[in-house]
Design a protein around this motif. Sequence first.
Motif, PDB file in Angstrom:
ATOM      1  N   THR A 119       0.810  -1.215   0.000  1.00  0.00           N
ATOM      2  CA  THR A 119       0.000   0.000   0.000  1.00  0.00           C
ATOM      3  C   THR A 119       0.843   1.264   0.000  1.00  0.00           C
ATOM      4  O   THR A 119       0.552   2.221  -0.709  1.00  0.00           O
ATOM      5  N   ARG A 120       1.921   1.239   0.789  1.00  0.00           N
ATOM      6  CA  ARG A 120       2.740   2.450   0.878  1.00  0.00           C
ATOM      7  C   ARG A 120       3.806   2.532  -0.200  1.00  0.00           C
ATOM      8  O   ARG A 120       4.116   3.602  -0.699  1.00  0.00           O
ATOM      9  N   TYR A 121       4.387   1.367  -0.551  1.00  0.00           N
ATOM     10  CA  TYR A 121       5.562   1.389  -1.432  1.00  0.00           C
ATOM     11  C   TYR A 121       5.360   0.766  -2.811  1.00  0.00           C
ATOM     12  O   TYR A 121       6.202   0.948  -3.690  1.00  0.00           O
ATOM     13  N   ASP A 125      11.846   6.055   2.514  1.00  0.00           N
ATOM     14  CA  ASP A 125      10.403   6.018   2.734  1.00  0.00           C
ATOM     15  C   ASP A 125       9.717   7.126   1.928  1.00  0.00           C
ATOM     16  O   ASP A 125       8.777   6.875   1.181  1.00  0.00           O
ATOM     17  N   ALA A 146       7.493   6.343  -1.415  1.00  0.00           N
ATOM     18  CA  ALA A 146       6.058   6.559  -1.182  1.00  0.00           C
ATOM     19  C   ALA A 146       5.536   7.779  -1.938  1.00  0.00           C
ATOM     20  O   ALA A 146       4.406   7.775  -2.423  1.00  0.00           O
TER      21      ALA A 146
END
Length: 136
Positions: free
Chosen positions: A9-11, A116, A120
Amino acid sequence: MALIVWNETRYGVNIKEIDNQHKQLIDVINHLQASMSEGKGKDVLGKILGNMAQYARGHFATEEKIMKTNGYPGLAEQQKEHEAFTKKALDLKAGFDSGKVSLSIDTMMFLKNWLDDHIANTDRKYSKFLNDKGVV
Ligand SMILES: [Fe+2]
Ligand SMILES: [Fe+2]
């Protein structure tokens, strides 16, 4: 505990080769952090740091090539961020090897936060564009 954990979902960018490279980058940063907290010696840490810098450069080259081939409009922004990180990573490695810089929690936080944020927020921006061009 791992410093940074990959999650779709984030990456996820929905491009297999890139997702795998991002996982590898996360692994090498976690490995560096674990080795630092285990009190591993300078040789070990220097080697992992070098691996990280080298892996990041290879990954950036792969990414930029795909973006260029497909006419991605955010290429310049990517190159700028990649260049800044590469310089920082190489400076860190050189400083560490010469004994002028030691690895600290702050350094680890910088590496973690950069990766991050870049994956993202910057990398995920190309996901739909490239997927629509058939890159998956
Ligand atoms: Fe990336
Ligand atoms: Fe990138």
